[in-house]
Structures are given as structure tokens and as C-alpha cells.
Motif scaffolding. Structure first.
Motif, PDB file in Angstrom:
ATOM      1  N   PRO A 189     -16.871  20.229  11.310  1.00 33.25           N
ATOM      2  CA  PRO A 189     -18.307  19.606  11.254  1.00 33.25           C
ATOM      3  C   PRO A 189     -19.103  19.645  10.057  1.00 33.25           C
ATOM      4  N   ARG A 190     -18.974  20.835   9.290  1.00 30.31           N
ATOM      5  CA  ARG A 190     -19.271  21.077   8.162  1.00 30.31           C
ATOM      6  C   ARG A 190     -18.792  20.030   7.054  1.00 30.31           C
ATOM      7  N   LEU A 191     -17.531  19.503   7.324  1.00 30.00           N
ATOM      8  CA  LEU A 191     -17.215  18.867   6.153  1.00 30.00           C
ATOM      9  C   LEU A 191     -17.277  17.396   6.486  1.00 30.00           C
ATOM     10  N   ASP A 192     -18.114  17.002   7.627  1.00 27.81           N
ATOM     11  CA  ASP A 192     -18.328  15.731   8.028  1.00 27.81           C
ATOM     12  C   ASP A 192     -18.809  14.584   6.759  1.00 27.81           C
TER      13      ASP A 192
ATOM     14  N   PRO B  35     -17.949  21.591  -0.754  1.00 34.57           N
ATOM     15  CA  PRO B  35     -17.130  22.141   0.310  1.00 34.57           C
ATOM     16  C   PRO B  35     -15.499  21.789   0.303  1.00 34.57           C
ATOM     17  N   ARG B  36     -15.261  20.702  -0.456  1.00 30.37           N
ATOM     18  CA  ARG B  36     -13.957  20.240  -0.549  1.00 30.37           C
ATOM     19  C   ARG B  36     -13.051  20.948  -1.573  1.00 30.37           C
ATOM     20  N   VAL B  37     -14.008  21.547  -2.606  1.00 31.85           N
ATOM     21  CA  VAL B  37     -13.554  22.203  -3.662  1.00 31.85           C
ATOM     22  C   VAL B  37     -13.049  23.537  -3.050  1.00 31.85           C
ATOM     23  N   ASP B  38     -13.591  23.975  -2.035  1.00 29.63           N
ATOM     24  CA  ASP B  38     -13.593  25.354  -1.264  1.00 29.63           C
ATOM     25  C   ASP B  38     -12.301  25.200  -0.691  1.00 29.63           C
ATOM     26  N   VAL B  39     -12.002  23.951   0.275  1.00 20.16           N
ATOM     27  CA  VAL B  39     -10.600  23.665   1.018  1.00 20.16           C
ATOM     28  C   VAL B  39      -9.404  23.584  -0.002  1.00 20.16           C
ATOM     29  N   LEU B  40      -9.670  22.861  -1.084  1.00 21.52           N
ATOM     30  CA  LEU B  40      -8.628  22.813  -1.830  1.00 21.52           C
ATOM     31  C   LEU B  40      -8.204  23.943  -2.691  1.00 21.52           C
ATOM     32  N   ALA B  41      -9.081  24.709  -3.019  1.00 18.05           N
ATOM     33  CA  ALA B  41      -8.906  25.998  -3.881  1.00 18.05           C
ATOM     34  C   ALA B  41      -7.954  27.187  -2.958  1.00 18.05           C
ATOM     35  N   GLN B  42      -8.549  27.074  -1.747  1.00 18.51           N
ATOM     36  CA  GLN B  42      -7.973  27.789  -0.626  1.00 18.51           C
ATOM     37  C   GLN B  42      -6.529  27.748  -0.354  1.00 18.51           C
ATOM     38  N   VAL B  43      -6.200  26.054  -0.155  1.00 17.73           N
ATOM     39  CA  VAL B  43      -4.882  25.699   0.154  1.00 17.73           C
ATOM     40  C   VAL B  43      -3.886  25.893  -1.326  1.00 17.73           C
ATOM     41  N   VAL B  44      -4.300  25.428  -2.409  1.00 20.52           N
ATOM     42  CA  VAL B  44      -3.587  25.765  -3.549  1.00 20.52           C
ATOM     43  C   VAL B  44      -3.295  27.139  -3.691  1.00 20.52           C
ATOM     44  N   GLN B  45      -4.197  27.983  -3.531  1.00 21.82           N
ATOM     45  CA  GLN B  45      -3.831  29.508  -3.636  1.00 21.82           C
ATOM     46  C   GLN B  45      -2.836  30.010  -2.765  1.00 21.82           C
TER      47      GLN B  45
ATOM     48  N   GLN C 226      -8.350  26.794   8.338  1.00 23.11           N
ATOM     49  CA  GLN C 226      -9.859  27.286   8.858  1.00 23.11           C
ATOM     50  C   GLN C 226     -10.602  27.353   7.499  1.00 23.11           C
ATOM     51  N   PRO C 227     -11.549  26.349   7.196  1.00 20.18           N
ATOM     52  CA  PRO C 227     -12.151  26.337   5.884  1.00 20.18           C
ATOM     53  C   PRO C 227     -13.315  27.578   5.704  1.00 20.18           C
ATOM     54  N   GLU C 228     -12.801  28.328   4.442  1.00 21.84           N
ATOM     55  CA  GLU C 228     -13.874  29.292   4.150  1.00 21.84           C
ATOM     56  C   GLU C 228     -14.655  28.712   3.046  1.00 21.84           C
TER      57      GLU C 228
ATOM     58  N   LEU D 251     -22.658  24.766   0.619  1.00 20.13           N
ATOM     59  CA  LEU D 251     -23.317  24.217   1.898  1.00 20.13           C
ATOM     60  C   LEU D 251     -24.725  23.768   1.509  1.00 20.13           C
ATOM     61  N   ALA D 252     -25.166  23.982   0.016  1.00 22.48           N
ATOM     62  CA  ALA D 252     -26.489  23.833  -0.418  1.00 22.48           C
ATOM     63  C   ALA D 252     -26.865  22.520  -0.175  1.00 22.48           C
ATOM     64  N   ALA D 253     -25.887  21.482  -0.744  1.00 22.14           N
ATOM     65  CA  ALA D 253     -26.482  20.281  -0.755  1.00 22.14           C
ATOM     66  C   ALA D 253     -26.281  19.374   0.615  1.00 22.14           C
ATOM     67  N   GLU D 254     -27.030  18.644   0.980  1.00 18.73           N
ATOM     68  CA  GLU D 254     -27.014  18.091   2.418  1.00 18.73           C
ATOM     69  C   GLU D 254     -27.159  16.586   2.095  1.00 18.73           C
ATOM     70  N   MET D 255     -26.349  15.655   2.785  1.00 24.39           N
ATOM     71  CA  MET D 255     -26.441  14.226   2.732  1.00 24.39           C
ATOM     72  C   MET D 255     -27.336  13.737   3.592  1.00 24.39           C
ATOM     73  N   LEU D 256     -28.415  12.975   3.059  1.00 28.57           N
ATOM     74  CA  LEU D 256     -29.533  12.702   3.952  1.00 28.57           C
ATOM     75  C   LEU D 256     -29.195  11.305   4.454  1.00 28.57           C
ATOM     76  N   GLU D 257     -28.626  10.417   3.695  1.00 26.29           N
ATOM     77  CA  GLU D 257     -28.041   9.036   4.104  1.00 26.29           C
ATOM     78  C   GLU D 257     -26.977   8.645   3.364  1.00 26.29           C
ATOM     79  N   GLN D 258     -26.237   7.775   4.209  1.00 24.78           N
ATOM     80  CA  GLN D 258     -25.178   7.119   3.572  1.00 24.78           C
ATOM     81  C   GLN D 258     -25.476   5.620   3.723  1.00 24.78           C
ATOM     82  N   ALA D 259     -25.660   4.715   2.875  1.00 28.57           N
ATOM     83  CA  ALA D 259     -25.787   3.329   2.888  1.00 28.57           C
ATOM     84  C   ALA D 259     -24.567   2.725   2.523  1.00 28.57           C
ATOM     85  N   HIS D 260     -24.254   1.700   3.473  1.00 30.72           N
ATOM     86  CA  HIS D 260     -22.996   1.033   3.182  1.00 30.72           C
ATOM     87  C   HIS D 260     -23.165  -0.518   2.932  1.00 30.72           C
ATOM     88  N   GLU D 261     -22.816  -1.088   1.784  1.00 30.42           N
ATOM     89  CA  GLU D 261     -22.982  -2.366   1.602  1.00 30.42           C
ATOM     90  C   GLU D 261     -22.303  -3.352   2.646  1.00 30.42           C
ATOM     91  N   GLU D 262     -22.972  -4.371   3.104  1.00 28.20           N
ATOM     92  CA  GLU D 262     -22.577  -5.223   3.951  1.00 28.20           C
ATOM     93  C   GLU D 262     -21.462  -6.126   3.420  1.00 28.20           C
TER      94      GLU D 262
END
Ligand SMILES: Cc1cc2nc3c(=O)[nH]c(=O)nc-3n(C[C@H](O)[C@H](O)[C@H](O)COP(=O)(O)OP(=O)(O)OC[C@H]3O[C@@H](n4cnc5c(N)ncnc54)[C@H](O)[C@@H]3O)c2cc1C
Length: 320
Positions: free
Chosen positions: A62-65, A71-81, A171-173, A179-190
Motif C-alpha cells: 500500500p505504501r507504493l500506491d 520508493p520505487r528507487v528503493d525497490v529497483l535498487a533492491q532488485v538490481v543489487q 518485500q520492499p525495504e 516516504l517523506a513525500a506524500e501525494m495529496l491529489e491526482q487530477a486526471h484530464e477528462e
């Protein structure tokens, strides 16, 4: 050679540019894996097998929603290494470019961007990178591994090979700072039709339309054809049409089956974003317009007269 491809997804679908990059990676040979990060995304992993991934690493959390890069840099770095990958390929999008930059810093790796192709070269790879407004094509390499490569959206075709992927949960580390940045809103163009990246048919408008109201007949034509509307930078800058529709050097690269350019001069910066279209039709009142030099069909005339007639004919042909 081991290649990892970042699979970007949106609203329950893998994005076509990522699948194009995956198909290209598979064509190079060696071991090819995909990596996905998100929440409730495991179901998408199997799709990647059909485009050449032998394994798909899935970080489902859910933290990757939210589609945030760190957070995706963390996941990719983990998988690459853990997997000892030699290459990491991403389709160039806002998210893909942010991840590539973060991953390069994290792994002290080199990144080449805006690539339009790549080939196996001995034990390594060589990328193709158009530069100087696409007037020069360079061959680029990397001096260390992992080699990170960003590919222009639309530059590579996604081709299904029908394979099956093994799904490997990760298992993402995640780092606290990620996790400091938070997405407040996502607007989609109609939008009702396909996006310009996905459309088989694009009707594009330029300054020759005369004003923002000139786009209404283009939208009608695009609707009748089942296509999407694109624009030149000149009209986007003038506020006639949204930036998301801009095709060209500083916009999107598209490669539809049919591109109809209406009131577009054909400047090099526009051409580089659409020159791979299968069939190019240009409507321009100036018989010497540069677009006619690379159009397959040149229609000399006024867009305001031709486009509505074309729409009528398409509708009549379709019986609509
Ligand atoms: C660094 C840089 C990056 C750029 N990036 C991009 C980019 O990503 N995408 C992009 O598109 N541009 C880009 N440009 C701008 C580019 O150089 C051109 O200025 C732009 O593409 C021109 O847009 P246009 O064809 O709509 O307008 P124009 O060049 O003004 O052409 C309008 C055309 O409409 C025709 N016309 C006029 N009236 C009619 C009519 N009634 N019927 C039929 N035809 C008519 C004219 O004969 C003319 O050929 C960039 C420029 C720079 C310097």
C-alpha cells in the motif's frame, strides 16, 4: 547479460511504452526480467510475460500506491543489487525519468536518456541517441554497470511473443526519506478517446487552424476516425490546446498508423515527434510548406473547408 525493465502501469494497465522497452530488451537476448511496484498490481505481472519477461519482480505494498519515484528507487535498487542486473531499462515518462535519475545516484551508475534504440554489442550494449534537435544520431555507451537507459516513449514497438513470466514477490525495504513525500491529489484530464501515445490515428492541428475554436472540427474528425487530437508547440504555447497533446522535440513522440497534420508547417522540432508515423497526410494552404517534403499525401487547401468535408465522408463511409 541480465536486463531489468521497469514496468510502469496506470489504472490497472501496463503502459505501452514500457511494453515496447520490454520487447526490445527481450530481442537483445540474455535474461530479461520486469519489475513492478504498486498496490494490488500482482495481476498485471502475467501480462509482461507475453512481451518477453522471464521473471517479473512485484513489490505489492500500500505504501507504493501513489506513483511517487523515491520508493520505487528503493525497490529497483533492491532488485538490481540482489539480481546482479547489467542493464536497467525504463520508458521515458515523468515517473521513469525521476526513477532513473534517483537510481543512478543511488547505485553510482551512468544513465543515457532519450534513446530511440539499443543493440547488443559484445558483452555490453550500445544505445542510439538523436541529439541537436534530432539532426545528428549518436551511438552512446556506458563505462560501468548497471547501465541505465531511458527510451523515448513511442520509439519502440511492443510485440507480443506469448511467453509466460514467473512472478517473484519482493518485500520492499523502503527508506524513511523515501516516504517523506506524500501525494495529496491526482487530477486526471477528462478525455473520451484514446491518448495520443496509444492512438492508431492522430489528427494534429497547428497555427493554420486560426485559433482555439479551430480544434472543434479536428475533434469531430478524430472522433469519426476513432483517433486522438494532437497539437504543435506553437498552438500549445498560444494556449489553444493542452500541453499534454504536444508532439515534437519538447513534447511527445508518436508513431500512429495514420497522422493527419492540419495547418502545420512541419518544423524540424515537430517532425522529430511524428516522423515514424506509418502514413502522413498533410493539409496546408501553402504548396511550399516543409511538411509536404515528408508527407505521403499532400493536400493543398484550407483546413477549415477540408476537415469538415473529410469528417462527413468518414461518417458516411462508416454509416454513422
Ligand atoms: C527548442 C525548441 C523546441 C521546440 N519543440 C517543439 C515541439 O516539441 N513541437 C512542435 O510542434 N514545435 C516545437 N517547436 C516549435 C517549432 O519550431 C515551430 O515553431 C512549430 O512547430 C510551428 O507550429 P505550426 O506548424 O503550428 O505553426 P506555423 O509554423 O506557423 O505553421 C502554420 C502553417 O499553417 C498553414 N496554414 C495557415 N492557414 C491555413 C489554412 N487556413 N489552411 C491550411 N493551412 C494553413 C501555413 O501555411 C503554415 O504552414 C520548438 C522550437 C524550439 C526552438
Amino acid at each position: 547479460m541480465k536486463t531489468l525493465v521497469f514496468l510502469e502501469h496506470h489504472e490497472g494497465e501496463l503502459l505501452k511504452p514500457s511494453l515496447g522497452v520490454l520487447s526490445k530488451a527481450a530481442s537483445l537476448g540474455g535474461e530479461v526480467a520486469g519489475v513492478m511496484a504498486g498496490s494490488d498490481v500482482e495481476g498485471l505481472a502475467a501480462q509482461a510475460g507475453a512481451y518477453g519477461a522471464g521473471t517479473v519482480y512485484v513489490a505489492d505494498d500500500p505504501r507504493l500506491d501513489a506513483p511517487l519515484p523515491q520508493p520505487r528507487v528503493d525497490v529497483l535498487a533492491q532488485v538490481v543489487q540482489a539480481g546482479g542486473f547489467d542493464n536497467v531499462f525504463l520508458a521515458q515518462s515523468i515517473l521513469g525519468a525521476d526513477i532513473a535519475a534517483g537510481l543512478a545516484a543511488r547505485l553510482d551508475a551512468g544513465v543515457n536518456w532519450q534513446l530511440t534504440d539499443v543493440r547488443a554489442d559484445g558483452d555490453g550494449i550500445t544505445g542510439t541517441q538523436p541529439v541537436l534537435a534530432d539532426t545528428v544520431v549518436c551511438e552512446v555507451g556506458w563505462t560501468s554497470t548497471p547501465r541505465i537507459a531511458l527510451f523515448r516513449a513511442g520509439a519502440l514497438d511492443a510485440s507480443e511473443t506469448g511467453g509466460q513470466a514467473t512472478v517473484e514477490p519482493v518485500q520492499p525495504e523502503l527508506q524513511d526519506f523515501s516516504l517523506a513525500a506524500e501525494m495529496l491529489e491526482q487530477a486526471h484530464e477528462e478525455s473520451s478517446g484514446p491518448s495520443i501515445e496509444d492512438a492508431d490515428i492522430i489528427v494534429a492541428g497547428g497555427r493554420g487552424l486560426g485559433g482555439p475554436e479551430g480544434f472543434a472540427p479536428l475533434e469531430e474528425l478524430a472522433k469519426a476516425l476513432g483517433g486522438a487530437v494532437a497539437a504543435t508547440r506553437a498552438v500549445v504555447d498560444a494556449g489553444w490546446y493542452p500541453y499534454s497533446a504536444q508532439v515534437g522535440q519538447t513534447g511527445k513522440t508518436v508513431a500512429p498508423k495514420l497522422y493527419i497534420g492540419c495547418g502545420i508547417s512541419g518544423a524540424i522540432q515537430h517532425k522529430v515527434g511524428m516522423q515514424s508515423s506509418n502514413v502522413i497526410v498533410a493539409i496546408n494552404k501553402d504548396p511550399n510548406a516543409p511538411i509536404f517534403e515528408f508527407a505521403d499525401l499532400a493536400v493543398v487547401g484550407d483546413v477549415n473547408e477540408i476537415v469538415p468535408k473529410l469528417t462527413e465522408l468518414v461518417r458516411a463511409r462508416k454509416g454513422a
